[in-house]
Motif scaffolding. Structure first.
Motif, PDB file in Angstrom:
ATOM      1  N   ASN A  74       0.814  -1.221   0.000  1.00 45.51           N
ATOM      2  CA  ASN A  74       0.000   0.000   0.000  1.00 45.51           C
ATOM      3  C   ASN A  74       0.845   1.268   0.000  1.00 45.51           C
ATOM      4  OD1 ASN A  74      -2.890  -0.975   0.312  1.00 45.51           O
ATOM      5  ND2 ASN A  74      -1.954  -2.019   2.032  1.00 45.51           N
ATOM      6  N   GLY A  75       1.996   1.222   0.673  1.00 43.58           N
ATOM      7  CA  GLY A  75       2.785   2.435   0.849  1.00 43.58           C
ATOM      8  C   GLY A  75       3.488   2.900  -0.404  1.00 43.58           C
ATOM      9  N   VAL A  76       3.994   1.981  -1.218  1.00 38.54           N
ATOM     10  CA  VAL A  76       4.719   2.379  -2.420  1.00 38.54           C
ATOM     11  C   VAL A  76       3.806   3.128  -3.383  1.00 38.54           C
ATOM     12  CG1 VAL A  76       5.890   1.498  -4.470  1.00 38.54           C
ATOM     13  CG2 VAL A  76       6.432   0.557  -2.234  1.00 38.54           C
ATOM     14  N   SER A  77       2.588   2.621  -3.559  1.00 43.80           N
ATOM     15  CA  SER A  77       1.663   3.309  -4.468  1.00 43.80           C
ATOM     16  C   SER A  77       1.355   4.712  -3.980  1.00 43.80           C
ATOM     17  CB  SER A  77       0.365   2.504  -4.615  1.00 43.80           C
ATOM     18  OG  SER A  77      -0.344   2.456  -3.397  1.00 43.80           O
ATOM     19  N   GLU A 247       0.966  24.346  -4.095  1.00 44.80           N
ATOM     20  CA  GLU A 247       0.143  25.464  -3.645  1.00 44.80           C
ATOM     21  C   GLU A 247      -1.322  25.070  -3.460  1.00 44.80           C
ATOM     22  OE1 GLU A 247       0.869  28.567  -6.451  1.00 44.80           O
ATOM     23  OE2 GLU A 247       2.656  29.311  -5.395  1.00 44.80           O
ATOM     24  N   LEU A 248      -1.700  23.894  -3.962  1.00 44.94           N
ATOM     25  CA  LEU A 248      -3.053  23.414  -3.689  1.00 44.94           C
ATOM     26  C   LEU A 248      -3.297  23.244  -2.198  1.00 44.94           C
ATOM     27  CD1 LEU A 248      -3.449  20.689  -6.477  1.00 44.94           C
ATOM     28  CD2 LEU A 248      -4.640  22.879  -6.352  1.00 44.94           C
ATOM     29  N   LEU A 249      -2.246  22.985  -1.448  1.00 45.13           N
ATOM     30  CA  LEU A 249      -2.389  22.806   0.000  1.00 45.13           C
ATOM     31  C   LEU A 249      -2.771  24.105   0.705  1.00 45.13           C
ATOM     32  CD1 LEU A 249       0.628  20.423   0.678  1.00 45.13           C
ATOM     33  CD2 LEU A 249      -1.810  19.857   0.754  1.00 45.13           C
ATOM     34  N   ARG A 250      -2.737  25.222  -0.010  1.00 42.46           N
ATOM     35  CA  ARG A 250      -3.210  26.478   0.576  1.00 42.46           C
ATOM     36  C   ARG A 250      -4.730  26.550   0.621  1.00 42.46           C
ATOM     37  NH1 ARG A 250       0.658  31.290  -1.952  1.00 42.46           N
ATOM     38  NH2 ARG A 250       2.645  30.492  -1.131  1.00 42.46           N
ATOM     39  N   ILE A 251      -5.402  25.666  -0.110  1.00 37.89           N
ATOM     40  CA  ILE A 251      -6.872  25.631  -0.082  1.00 37.89           C
ATOM     41  C   ILE A 251      -7.300  24.979   1.226  1.00 37.89           C
ATOM     42  CG2 ILE A 251      -8.951  24.823  -1.254  1.00 37.89           C
ATOM     43  CD1 ILE A 251      -7.288  24.625  -3.830  1.00 37.89           C
ATOM     44  N   PRO A 252      -7.944  25.717   2.126  1.00 39.93           N
ATOM     45  CA  PRO A 252      -8.237  25.163   3.462  1.00 39.93           C
ATOM     46  C   PRO A 252      -9.024  23.867   3.425  1.00 39.93           C
ATOM     47  CG  PRO A 252      -8.632  27.532   3.416  1.00 39.93           C
ATOM     48  CD  PRO A 252      -8.390  27.119   2.005  1.00 39.93           C
ATOM     49  N   ARG A 253     -10.023  23.800   2.547  1.00 46.07           N
ATOM     50  CA  ARG A 253     -10.873  22.608   2.545  1.00 46.07           C
ATOM     51  C   ARG A 253     -10.122  21.385   2.012  1.00 46.07           C
ATOM     52  NH1 ARG A 253     -14.863  22.142   6.033  1.00 46.07           N
ATOM     53  NH2 ARG A 253     -16.576  20.865   5.284  1.00 46.07           N
ATOM     54  N   LEU A 254      -9.251  21.567   1.019  1.00 42.79           N
ATOM     55  CA  LEU A 254      -8.464  20.447   0.525  1.00 42.79           C
ATOM     56  C   LEU A 254      -7.482  19.979   1.592  1.00 42.79           C
ATOM     57  CD1 LEU A 254      -7.062  19.828  -2.942  1.00 42.79           C
ATOM     58  CD2 LEU A 254      -5.478  19.686  -1.027  1.00 42.79           C
ATOM     59  N   ARG A 255      -6.889  20.931   2.301  1.00 43.34           N
ATOM     60  CA  ARG A 255      -5.963  20.572   3.375  1.00 43.34           C
ATOM     61  C   ARG A 255      -6.672  19.781   4.463  1.00 43.34           C
ATOM     62  NH1 ARG A 255      -4.004  25.479   3.932  1.00 43.34           N
ATOM     63  NH2 ARG A 255      -5.227  25.988   5.787  1.00 43.34           N
ATOM     64  N   ALA A 256      -7.887  20.191   4.796  1.00 48.49           N
ATOM     65  CA  ALA A 256      -8.658  19.474   5.811  1.00 48.49           C
ATOM     66  C   ALA A 256      -9.036  18.083   5.327  1.00 48.49           C
ATOM     67  CB  ALA A 256      -9.915  20.275   6.163  1.00 48.49           C
ATOM     68  N   LEU A 257      -9.406  17.973   4.052  1.00 48.49           N
ATOM     69  CA  LEU A 257      -9.804  16.688   3.494  1.00 48.49           C
ATOM     70  C   LEU A 257      -8.632  15.711   3.494  1.00 48.49           C
ATOM     71  CD1 LEU A 257     -12.317  15.375   2.234  1.00 48.49           C
ATOM     72  CD2 LEU A 257     -11.469  16.093   0.004  1.00 48.49           C
ATOM     73  N   ALA A 258      -7.456  16.189   3.073  1.00 51.47           N
ATOM     74  CA  ALA A 258      -6.273  15.326   3.059  1.00 51.47           C
ATOM     75  C   ALA A 258      -5.885  14.909   4.474  1.00 51.47           C
ATOM     76  CB  ALA A 258      -5.106  16.055   2.384  1.00 51.47           C
ATOM     77  N   GLY A 259      -5.969  15.841   5.418  1.00 51.53           N
ATOM     78  CA  GLY A 259      -5.627  15.514   6.804  1.00 51.53           C
ATOM     79  C   GLY A 259      -6.561  14.490   7.408  1.00 51.53           C
ATOM     80  N   CYS A 260      -7.842  14.635   7.154  1.00 47.80           N
ATOM     81  CA  CYS A 260      -8.814  13.691   7.707  1.00 47.80           C
ATOM     82  C   CYS A 260      -8.702  12.321   7.045  1.00 47.80           C
ATOM     83  CB  CYS A 260     -10.230  14.241   7.554  1.00 47.80           C
ATOM     84  SG  CYS A 260     -10.575  15.640   8.643  1.00 47.80           S
ATOM     85  N   ALA A 261      -8.416  12.297   5.743  1.00 44.65           N
ATOM     86  CA  ALA A 261      -8.209  11.017   5.071  1.00 44.65           C
ATOM     87  C   ALA A 261      -7.019  10.277   5.676  1.00 44.65           C
ATOM     88  CB  ALA A 261      -7.985  11.236   3.576  1.00 44.65           C
ATOM     89  N   ALA A 262      -5.960  11.026   5.995  1.00 41.30           N
ATOM     90  CA  ALA A 262      -4.797  10.409   6.630  1.00 41.30           C
ATOM     91  C   ALA A 262      -5.115   9.954   8.047  1.00 41.30           C
ATOM     92  CB  ALA A 262      -3.631  11.402   6.649  1.00 41.30           C
ATOM     93  N   LEU A 264      -7.970   9.053   9.406  1.00 41.79           N
ATOM     94  CA  LEU A 264      -8.813   7.858   9.402  1.00 41.79           C
ATOM     95  C   LEU A 264      -8.072   6.656   8.824  1.00 41.79           C
ATOM     96  CD1 LEU A 264     -12.090   9.618   8.270  1.00 41.79           C
ATOM     97  CD2 LEU A 264     -11.727   8.510  10.469  1.00 41.79           C
ATOM     98  N   GLY A 265      -7.160   6.897   7.891  1.00 32.95           N
ATOM     99  CA  GLY A 265      -6.369   5.809   7.339  1.00 32.95           C
ATOM    100  C   GLY A 265      -5.464   5.146   8.358  1.00 32.95           C
ATOM    101  N   LEU A 266      -5.055   5.891   9.367  1.00 31.04           N
ATOM    102  CA  LEU A 266      -4.183   5.336  10.407  1.00 31.04           C
ATOM    103  C   LEU A 266      -4.856   4.233  11.212  1.00 31.04           C
ATOM    104  CD1 LEU A 266      -2.496   8.592  11.781  1.00 31.04           C
ATOM    105  CD2 LEU A 266      -1.356   6.718  10.570  1.00 31.04           C
ATOM    106  N   THR A 384      -2.579  10.108  -1.635  1.00 28.08           N
ATOM    107  CA  THR A 384      -1.303   9.776  -1.013  1.00 28.08           C
ATOM    108  C   THR A 384      -1.386   9.875   0.503  1.00 28.08           C
ATOM    109  OG1 THR A 384      -0.037  10.482  -2.938  1.00 28.08           O
ATOM    110  CG2 THR A 384       1.112  10.454  -0.833  1.00 28.08           C
ATOM    111  N   SER A 385      -2.036  10.903   1.004  1.00 22.12           N
ATOM    112  CA  SER A 385      -2.155  11.044   2.458  1.00 22.12           C
ATOM    113  C   SER A 385      -2.883   9.847   3.060  1.00 22.12           C
ATOM    114  CB  SER A 385      -2.894  12.345   2.800  1.00 22.12           C
ATOM    115  OG  SER A 385      -4.234  12.309   2.339  1.00 22.12           O
ATOM    116  N   GLN A 386      -3.905   9.374   2.379  1.00 22.33           N
ATOM    117  CA  GLN A 386      -4.653   8.216   2.871  1.00 22.33           C
ATOM    118  C   GLN A 386      -3.832   6.929   2.766  1.00 22.33           C
ATOM    119  OE1 GLN A 386      -8.012   6.570   0.509  1.00 22.33           O
ATOM    120  NE2 GLN A 386      -9.254   6.988   2.318  1.00 22.33           N
TER     121      GLN A 386
END
Length: 435
Positions: A74-77, A247-262, A264-266, A384-386
């Motif tokens: 899972n990690g390499v992909s 610079e996409l990580l400057r979008i607050p909602r995308l940053r929150a979505l990536a963080g939450c996906a990570a 929950l993935g843990l 990737t974060s997930q």
């Protein structure tokens, strides 16, 4: 309300007139990509269905050793997704990158016939997952760019349903091959390689070279205008730079979505561990082990489209969190499971519901967040974060199982999932109190 941010970037897809298409039909490219995924998943799930039992019972791997390989799987992909997404946006040819990914995965299937040690298996699985990492973001970008924003959940649901049809047929094919062939595992790996090659052929012959999504007409007109003005060929946009993708990580909602996906993935135990837990705790015979993924796939197939459409209507946040609630219930049933197969269909049904409510809903949530020319990069960041988080979960769960046993390891994952889901619910809460 969907998982979107009201302060969208200027280049995001916000033209509502452009989003209104003829009805709710699914774009042809979605159906063709679904066919490619169906064929490829037959190949992949044939291997996935037998791999846990092959490694643990035939090669004698410990849960920690299996967890390490599963983490690599899972990690390499996850690491390669960022590269695949950025390159697809940079060269503006999603089909090329997706084709390279599908081709690499197909080439790795026959190599499993010669892999007998943890080092060799790890290398082959890493290469196979590299192919998956290269193809995932470009493929999902083609789906997203060919679909109006308000129908993203439905489109991804259709694709995931076709993909899951392959995931359902793969374990069944593996089961039949193991029963019929003398060298069962070698036969499974050989047939899997042939099926994977067929998927690559379908992609090359039938998937359009460039996505036909919103803005394609404007880009074509711009290129034609540049050609007339300068006479030296089409006016092309400058290549997408790494800085633009970051610079996409400057979008607050995308940053929150990536963080939450990570987050929950843990606490998301990998499928292979779920099936091993069912086999050990519910007393499922080894001869039936390869059919366990089939139960998950059937439920996923039945629910993917209706749940995706439901997410379009009531909000992707709600459906996404409900899917993790179903997974938490499956963990609870696994902890309680007596040495009887009674809980097996319930656990598999909840497992399939979890995937129906999350696998297509997560990329669909990005439609209104990410500009078209960076769509694959945005999908890769969240994916990737997930995937990296699930890589860490596989390693941790395998280690915990080895040291403390399967029960305490699963109990820790269940408690962690409950806490992480509560945090994600707060972080993803829409502004203004709307759903």
């Amino acid at each position: 309300m969907y998982l979107t941010d009201r302060s969208q970037p200027a280049q995001a897809d916000t033209d509502r007139d452009r989003r209104r298409g003829p009805g709710r039909r699914v774009a042809p490219v979605v159906l063709v990509l679904g066919t490619v995924s169906l064929i490829t998943d037959i190949s992949s799930e044939m291997v996935t269905a037998v791999l846990p039992l092959y490694l643990v019972t035939t090669l004698g791997f410990s849960p920690l050793g299996f967890g390490t390989l599963d983490g690599v799987y899972n990690g390499v992909s996850a690491l390669v997704q960022l590269t695949g997404g950025h390159l697809a946006d940079r060269i503006r040819n999603h089909k090329l990158l997706a084709g390279l990914g599908y081709g690499l995965s197909a080439l790795c299937k026959p190599l499993l016939l010669f892999a007998g040690s943890i080092g060799t298996l790890g290398t082959v699985l890493a290469l196979e997952r590299t192919g998956k990492g290269l193809r995932t973001a470009p493929r999902d970008a083609m789906i997203s760019l060919s679909t109006p924003a308000e129908s993203q959940g439905r489109a991804f649901g259709v694709h995931r349903a076709m993909d899951t049809t392959g995931a359902m047929l793969g374990p069944l094919a593996a089961f039949l091959i193991l029963r019929a062939a003398t060298d069962g595992y070698d036969a499974v790996f050989g047939v899997s390689a042939c099926v994977a090659a067929l998927g690559v052929v379908v992609l090359v012959l039938f998937v359009p070279g460039r996505a036909k999504g919103p803005g394609a007409e404007e880009e074509a007109a711009g290129e034609a205008g540049g050609k007339a003005a300068e006479g030296n060929g089409p006016t092309a946009r400058p290549p997408v730079r790494v800085r633009e993708a970051l610079e996409l990580l400057r979008i607050p909602r995308l940053r929150a979505l990536a963080g939450c996906a990570a987050l929950l993935g843990l606490t998301t135990v990998s499928d292979a561990f779920v099936y091993l837990l069912l086999q050990r705790r519910a007393g499922v015979g080894e001869q039936w082990f390869t059919l366990l993924p089939l139960g998950t796939a059937v439920v996923f197939l039945l629910l993917a489209v209706p749940v995706g459409a439901l997410a379009d209507r009531i909000g992707r946040r709600t459906v996404f969190l409900a899917g993790h609630a179903a997974l938490l219930t499956a963990y609870a049933l696994l902890l309680w499971a007596p040495a009887t197969p009674v809980p097996v269909p319930l656990v598999l049904a909840l497992h399939g519901t979890f995937y129906a409510a999350t696998d297509g809903v997560l990329p669909a949530a990005l439609a209104g967040l990410v500009p078209e020319q960076l769509r694959a990069s945005g999908l890769a960041i969240v994916g990737t974060s997930q995937a990296l988080a699930r890589f860490c979960c596989s390693l941790a769960f395998g280690a915990a199982w080895t040291v403390w046993g399967d029960g305490p390891a699963l109990a820790g994952s269940a408690v962690g999932l409950l806490c992480c889901a509560a945090v994600a619910g707060l972080v993803l809460r829409p502004a203004g109190g709307t759903r």
